[in-house]
Design a protein around this motif. Structure first.
Motif, mmCIF file in Angstrom:
data_model
loop_
_atom_site.group_PDB
_atom_site.id
_atom_site.type_symbol
_atom_site.label_atom_id
_atom_site.label_comp_id
_atom_site.label_asym_id
_atom_site.label_seq_id
_atom_site.Cartn_x
_atom_site.Cartn_y
_atom_site.Cartn_z
ATOM 1 N N LYS A 78 24.354 59.819 39.862
ATOM 2 C CA LYS A 78 23.099 60.467 40.237
ATOM 3 C C LYS A 78 22.522 59.853 41.509
ATOM 4 O O LYS A 78 21.785 60.510 42.263
ATOM 5 N N ARG A 79 22.845 58.570 41.741
ATOM 6 C CA ARG A 79 22.328 57.872 42.926
ATOM 7 C C ARG A 79 23.219 58.082 44.146
ATOM 8 O O ARG A 79 22.907 57.586 45.230
ATOM 9 N N PRO A 127 24.789 61.344 45.591
ATOM 10 C CA PRO A 127 24.942 62.800 45.417
ATOM 11 C C PRO A 127 26.172 63.406 46.065
ATOM 12 O O PRO A 127 26.577 64.515 45.682
ATOM 13 N N ASN A 128 26.774 62.724 47.013
ATOM 14 C CA ASN A 128 27.926 63.301 47.701
ATOM 15 C C ASN A 128 29.262 62.744 47.190
ATOM 16 O O ASN A 128 30.315 63.016 47.769
ATOM 17 N N SER A 154 31.917 61.791 43.746
ATOM 18 C CA SER A 154 32.352 62.396 42.488
ATOM 19 C C SER A 154 33.358 61.478 41.812
ATOM 20 O O SER A 154 33.777 60.450 42.373
#
Length: 418
Positions: A313-314, A316-317, A319
């Motif tokens: 969540k911290r 965002p770019n 995965s």
């Protein structure tokens, strides 16, 4: 028959000989066996088996030792049974230049290992020592592991072979012998030839305290978490870089303590990061996932996902992906279908004069996978303690009791009645 009164044990001399041969396996190797030096012990075992009259003993290309002791009973319905131990020692601690020491007539005081006096066996840290007063304790000298895991088991099976050949009054069916490489790195039965063994049941001699028999192991999965970050030149990274290395570190730090091996015991499972690697753009964490209940393995994997989701969540770019694979399953699921295999093992322990205790083991043995390969294989004590470290030890008397247990098992399968 009173086996102890009629046997001249060779297990100690064999054990002292075997532990001086370096057989450490290597998890990073792609060969089978993972280290060629494991075959050094395999060749010695084959020669010793041939010398005592086990004529078909041989070492195959993969480092496995196979042998057969023919039946000496007139009965033609005795099931074939197998005894198995592994020849390799753990990568965790050096197995080079092992110097075994016999501490005779243990009196309950601390045992200080001479080559490193910071290595001290204390009864408070090794509780089974309280059962060893008057016995002879074997340790290494302080710079290496001993190799009782699992050369104690190897020596016990080898002595049992010697006794069976030299004591024809011990009646038995066909007995198969299997010594494996690479058990310590999870590959112990990758190339085991189950058809060649041709047994109804197997007993691995790879357990701890005298009297213990293990019919239940962890079920095990492996998992790899791959983190895809965002790379950027560090001089111009503000607002752009999302380091996969830092993300991985935060995920590891956020794993719940109550699911870590250092905070679990008994029948509790765990999630354990065992390897890490990568760079700014991509990093991986390898996990082992363990539990006695198969269905909980997926729940533990979901816990890794939950932590990763929260950390990402911290970032965002960035995965991640999580891939899991089966390693082995709880052998109790197989052994429950043939309860006499465990019952005969417990009776053999009792006939050796010990209190038989049915236990679970927080780990796996070759028997875990053999069971699911069609060869049900509970685990019997070998007397080894404090495995994988410099304070590893075993007692002469426990090894002798393991030899007796093997011989009683041979008799029980030949004549199951009272």
């Amino acid at each position: 028959m009173d086996l102890n009164a009629s046997l001249s044990f060779t297990v100690t001399e064999r054990f002292l000989r075997y532990v001086t041969i370096d057989t450490q396996s290597d998890p990073n190797s792609k060969t089978i066996p993972s280290t060629e030096k494991q075959k050094d012990l395999g060749r010695l075992l084959v020669n010793e088996l041939l010398e005592i009259g086990v004529s078909d003993a041989h070492l195959d290309e993969y480092g496995y030792v196979y042998a057969t002791i023919p039946a000496n009973t007139d009965k033609n319905t005795v099931p074939v049974i197998c005894f198995c131990s592994h020849m390799d020692t753990a990568p965790d601690c050096s197995g080079t230049g092992v110097k075994p020491i016999i501490h005779k007539n243990y009196n309950g005081t601390d045992i200080i290992l001479p080559d490193d006096n910071t290595q001290v066996l204390k009864m408070s840290e090794h509780p089974d020592l309280k059962n060893q007063k008057g016995n002879d304790i074997i340790t290494a000298s302080g710079n290496t592991l001993l190799g009782a895991d699992n050369k104690a088991g190897v020596a016990e099976i080898m002595d049992a072979c010697y006794q069976l050949i030299n004591h024809p009054e011990i009646k038995h069916g066909v007995i198969k012998i299997l010594f494996t490489p690479d058990e310590e790195i999870g590959r112990g039965v990758d190339k085991a030839d189950i058809a060649k063994i041709g047994a109804f049941a197997c007993y691995t001699m790879d357990g701890e305290s005298a009297g213990n028999m293990e019919n239940e192991t962890f079920s095990a999965d492996g998992a790899r978490l791959t983190i895809n970050g965002v790379s950027s030149h560090p001089g111009f990274a503000k607002g752009k870089m999302e380091s996969a290395i830092k993300i991985a570190g935060q995920i590891i730090a956020a794993l719940p303590d109550d699911l870590s091996p250092e905070h679990t015991e008994g029948m509790q499972g765990f999630v354990h990061p065992v390897d890490f690697g990568g760079h700014v753009e991509t990093a991986t964490i390898d996990f082992i996932i363990r539990d006695f209940e198969d269905e909980k393995l997926s729940k533990h994997a979901d816990e890794i996902r939950k932590v990763a989701d929260e950390v990402l969540k911290r970032f965002p770019n960035s995965s991640y992906t999580l891939e899991t694979h089966e390693q082995y399953r709880n052998m109790k699921n197989v052994l429950a279908q043939n309860p006499q295999i465990v019952e005969y093992g417990m009776e053999a322990i009792r006939r050796a004069g010990l209190e038989a205790r049915l236990c679970s083991i927080r780990g796996g043995t070759d028997g875990s996978r053999l069971s699911f390969m069609g060869l049900p294989s509970p685990n019997i004590f070998a007397g080894e303690h404090a495995f994988h470290g410099k304070q590893e030890w075993v007692s002469v008397q426990d090894m002798q009791k393991a030899v007796e247990t093997i011989l009683h098992l041979c008799e029980i399968w030949e004549s199951p009645g009272p």
